[in-house]
Write a protein that holds these residues in place. Structure first.
Motif, PDB file in Angstrom:
ATOM      1  N   VAL A   1       5.020  -7.208  -0.387  1.00  0.00           N
ATOM      2  CA  VAL A   1       5.452  -6.774   0.721  1.00  0.00           C
ATOM      3  C   VAL A   1       5.682  -8.296   1.789  1.00  0.00           C
ATOM      4  CG1 VAL A   1       4.952  -5.620   3.016  1.00  0.00           C
ATOM      5  CG2 VAL A   1       5.183  -4.544   0.705  1.00  0.00           C
ATOM      6  N   ALA A   2       6.449  -8.376   2.555  1.00  0.00           N
ATOM      7  CA  ALA A   2       6.425  -9.405   3.488  1.00  0.00           C
ATOM      8  C   ALA A   2       6.224  -8.723   5.030  1.00  0.00           C
ATOM      9  CB  ALA A   2       7.594 -10.449   3.652  1.00  0.00           C
ATOM     10  N   GLU A   3       5.307  -9.173   5.648  1.00  0.00           N
ATOM     11  CA  GLU A   3       5.177  -8.601   6.991  1.00  0.00           C
ATOM     12  C   GLU A   3       4.946  -9.652   8.177  1.00  0.00           C
ATOM     13  OE1 GLU A   3       2.169  -5.035   8.135  1.00  0.00           O
ATOM     14  OE2 GLU A   3       1.229  -6.592   7.145  1.00  0.00           O
ATOM     15  N   MET A   4       5.831  -9.054   9.241  1.00  0.00           N
ATOM     16  CA  MET A   4       5.912 -10.182  10.319  1.00  0.00           C
ATOM     17  C   MET A   4       5.553  -9.241  11.715  1.00  0.00           C
ATOM     18  SD  MET A   4       8.894 -12.693  11.386  1.00  0.00           S
ATOM     19  CE  MET A   4      10.097 -11.611  11.224  1.00  0.00           C
TER      20      MET A   4
ATOM     21  N   ASP B   1       0.928  -1.059   0.002  1.00  0.00           N
ATOM     22  CA  ASP B   1      -0.033  -0.013   0.059  1.00  0.00           C
ATOM     23  C   ASP B   1       0.864   1.095  -0.019  1.00  0.00           C
ATOM     24  OD1 ASP B   1      -2.599  -1.392   0.375  1.00  0.00           O
ATOM     25  OD2 ASP B   1      -2.009  -1.711   2.292  1.00  0.00           O
ATOM     26  N   THR B   2       0.535   2.282  -0.331  1.00  0.00           N
ATOM     27  CA  THR B   2       1.155   3.677  -0.428  1.00  0.00           C
ATOM     28  C   THR B   2       1.798   3.957   1.005  1.00  0.00           C
ATOM     29  OG1 THR B   2      -0.789   5.024  -0.226  1.00  0.00           O
ATOM     30  CG2 THR B   2       0.236   4.452  -2.419  1.00  0.00           C
ATOM     31  N   THR B   3       0.920   3.493   1.969  1.00  0.00           N
ATOM     32  CA  THR B   3       1.534   3.755   3.250  1.00  0.00           C
ATOM     33  C   THR B   3       2.494   2.999   3.805  1.00  0.00           C
ATOM     34  OG1 THR B   3      -0.321   2.098   4.510  1.00  0.00           O
ATOM     35  CG2 THR B   3      -0.899   4.654   4.193  1.00  0.00           C
ATOM     36  N   ASP B   4       2.875   1.961   2.867  1.00  0.00           N
ATOM     37  CA  ASP B   4       4.020   1.288   3.165  1.00  0.00           C
ATOM     38  C   ASP B   4       5.303   1.975   2.743  1.00  0.00           C
ATOM     39  OD1 ASP B   4       2.594  -0.993   4.288  1.00  0.00           O
ATOM     40  OD2 ASP B   4       2.105  -1.592   2.300  1.00  0.00           O
TER      41      ASP B   4
ATOM     42  N   SER C   1      14.976   6.861  -3.569  1.00  0.00           N
ATOM     43  CA  SER C   1      14.338   7.704  -3.039  1.00  0.00           C
ATOM     44  C   SER C   1      13.204   7.297  -2.336  1.00  0.00           C
ATOM     45  CB  SER C   1      14.108   9.177  -3.903  1.00  0.00           C
ATOM     46  OG  SER C   1      12.813   8.544  -4.788  1.00  0.00           O
ATOM     47  N   MET C   2      12.675   7.998  -1.274  1.00  0.00           N
ATOM     48  CA  MET C   2      11.330   7.389  -0.544  1.00  0.00           C
ATOM     49  C   MET C   2      10.353   7.667  -1.510  1.00  0.00           C
ATOM     50  SD  MET C   2       9.594   8.188   2.878  1.00  0.00           S
ATOM     51  CE  MET C   2      11.170   8.546   3.704  1.00  0.00           C
ATOM     52  N   TYR C   3      10.202   8.597  -2.420  1.00  0.00           N
ATOM     53  CA  TYR C   3       9.292   8.672  -3.569  1.00  0.00           C
ATOM     54  C   TYR C   3       9.407   7.604  -4.445  1.00  0.00           C
ATOM     55  CZ  TYR C   3       6.257  11.334  -6.746  1.00  0.00           C
ATOM     56  OH  TYR C   3       5.293  11.479  -7.526  1.00  0.00           O
ATOM     57  N   CYS C   4      10.160   7.165  -4.687  1.00  0.00           N
ATOM     58  CA  CYS C   4      10.342   6.108  -5.611  1.00  0.00           C
ATOM     59  C   CYS C   4       9.753   4.747  -5.021  1.00  0.00           C
ATOM     60  CB  CYS C   4      11.797   5.670  -6.120  1.00  0.00           C
ATOM     61  SG  CYS C   4      11.969   4.034  -7.109  1.00  0.00           S
ATOM     62  N   ASN C   5       9.915   4.453  -3.685  1.00  0.00           N
ATOM     63  CA  ASN C   5       9.262   3.456  -3.176  1.00  0.00           C
ATOM     64  C   ASN C   5       7.884   3.659  -3.042  1.00  0.00           C
ATOM     65  OD1 ASN C   5      12.212   2.987  -1.292  1.00  0.00           O
ATOM     66  ND2 ASN C   5      11.594   1.668  -2.801  1.00  0.00           N
ATOM     67  N   LEU C   6       7.375   4.914  -2.793  1.00  0.00           N
ATOM     68  CA  LEU C   6       5.951   5.224  -2.742  1.00  0.00           C
ATOM     69  C   LEU C   6       5.203   5.058  -4.018  1.00  0.00           C
ATOM     70  CD1 LEU C   6       6.130   8.597  -0.966  1.00  0.00           C
ATOM     71  CD2 LEU C   6       5.125   6.549   0.074  1.00  0.00           C
TER      72      LEU C   6
ATOM     73  N   ALA D   1       7.445   4.444   3.102  1.00  0.00           N
ATOM     74  CA  ALA D   1       8.334   4.772   4.252  1.00  0.00           C
ATOM     75  C   ALA D   1       9.086   3.677   4.845  1.00  0.00           C
ATOM     76  CB  ALA D   1       7.975   5.947   5.261  1.00  0.00           C
ATOM     77  N   ASP D   2       8.216   2.668   5.178  1.00  0.00           N
ATOM     78  CA  ASP D   2       8.721   1.348   5.507  1.00  0.00           C
ATOM     79  C   ASP D   2       9.655   0.813   4.758  1.00  0.00           C
ATOM     80  OD1 ASP D   2       7.766   1.956   8.216  1.00  0.00           O
ATOM     81  OD2 ASP D   2       6.118   0.828   7.623  1.00  0.00           O
ATOM     82  N   ILE D   3       9.143   0.648   3.424  1.00  0.00           N
ATOM     83  CA  ILE D   3       9.938  -0.158   2.499  1.00  0.00           C
ATOM     84  C   ILE D   3      11.327   0.598   1.969  1.00  0.00           C
ATOM     85  CG2 ILE D   3       9.883  -0.600   0.026  1.00  0.00           C
ATOM     86  CD1 ILE D   3       6.979  -0.886   0.027  1.00  0.00           C
ATOM     87  N   TRP D   4      11.422   1.967   2.164  1.00  0.00           N
ATOM     88  CA  TRP D   4      12.404   2.747   1.846  1.00  0.00           C
ATOM     89  C   TRP D   4      13.569   2.162   2.974  1.00  0.00           C
ATOM     90  CZ3 TRP D   4      14.420   6.829   4.808  1.00  0.00           C
ATOM     91  CH2 TRP D   4      15.511   7.773   4.142  1.00  0.00           C
TER      92      TRP D   4
END
Length: 177
Positions: free
Chosen positions: A57-60, A19-22, A40-45, A24-27
């Motif tokens: 995304v993998a979430e734990m 999701d777009t809210t991810d 850039s964080m923007y690229c990941n957004l 910053a965490d992806i970055w």
């Protein structure tokens, strides 16, 4: 150890579309996974928004511990995987291969006959991951220099080899799972 008290770090993280809210965490994950190139964080957004069907995304325990960015190459039946990041907290679980399998089994990737990625010769972890995937799905792995140190990176980055893994038809993938 009884299953009900196993450490959650030994369980496979939940795999999903970003999701777009991810973003910053992806970055932050990519930044923590050296030697991955930082975007850039923007690229990941943008990746999490525009390419969410071809990213994983993998979430734990509410934390992003894995990421794959990818896209279908325009006008070609090929899926390009840009980055695979796995947090040290989730290494040793087979998460990279599980995320790749999740990705290639998605409807958005049904037309893909090949998976492509670039890897520098010294990135043993990536070579191991994509060789393992190729064996797992019965695909062939080939590579050739693609983005070259001097010609493309002005000597500032090692040559990236284009790695190609043949993908079985979706129905064959379902049988192999």
């Amino acid at each position: 150890m009884p299953k009900d008290i196993e450490n959650s770090a030994t369980q496979m993280p939940h795999l999903r579309k970003p999701d777009t809210t991810d973003g910053a965490d992806i970055w932050a994950l990519v930044k923590a996974c050296k030697p991955l190139d930082e975007n850039s964080m923007y690229c990941n957004l943008v990746q999490a928004d525009h390419f969410r069907d071809t990213c994983v995304v993998a979430e734990m325990d509410g934390e992003i511990v894995g990421w794959i960015s990818g896209h279908m190459i325009p006008a070609r039946d090929e899926l390009f995987v840009w980055q695979v990041a796995v947090s040290p907290k989730a290494r040793g679980l087979g998460l990279g291969r599980a995320m790749l399998r999740e990705l290639i089994e998605r409807d958005a990737c049904d037309a893909a006959t090949h998976l492509k990625t670039t890897i520098t010769k010294d990135n043993d972890a990536s070579w191991s991951l994509f060789r393992s995937l190729a064996r797992d799905i019965g695909g062939e792995l080939t590579d050739a220099p693609h983005f070259e140190c001097e010609a493309h990176f002005e000597g500032l980055h090692d040559t990236e080899h284009m790695v190609t893994v043949t993908l079985p038809a979706p129905e064959a993938m379902a049988r192999a799972a």
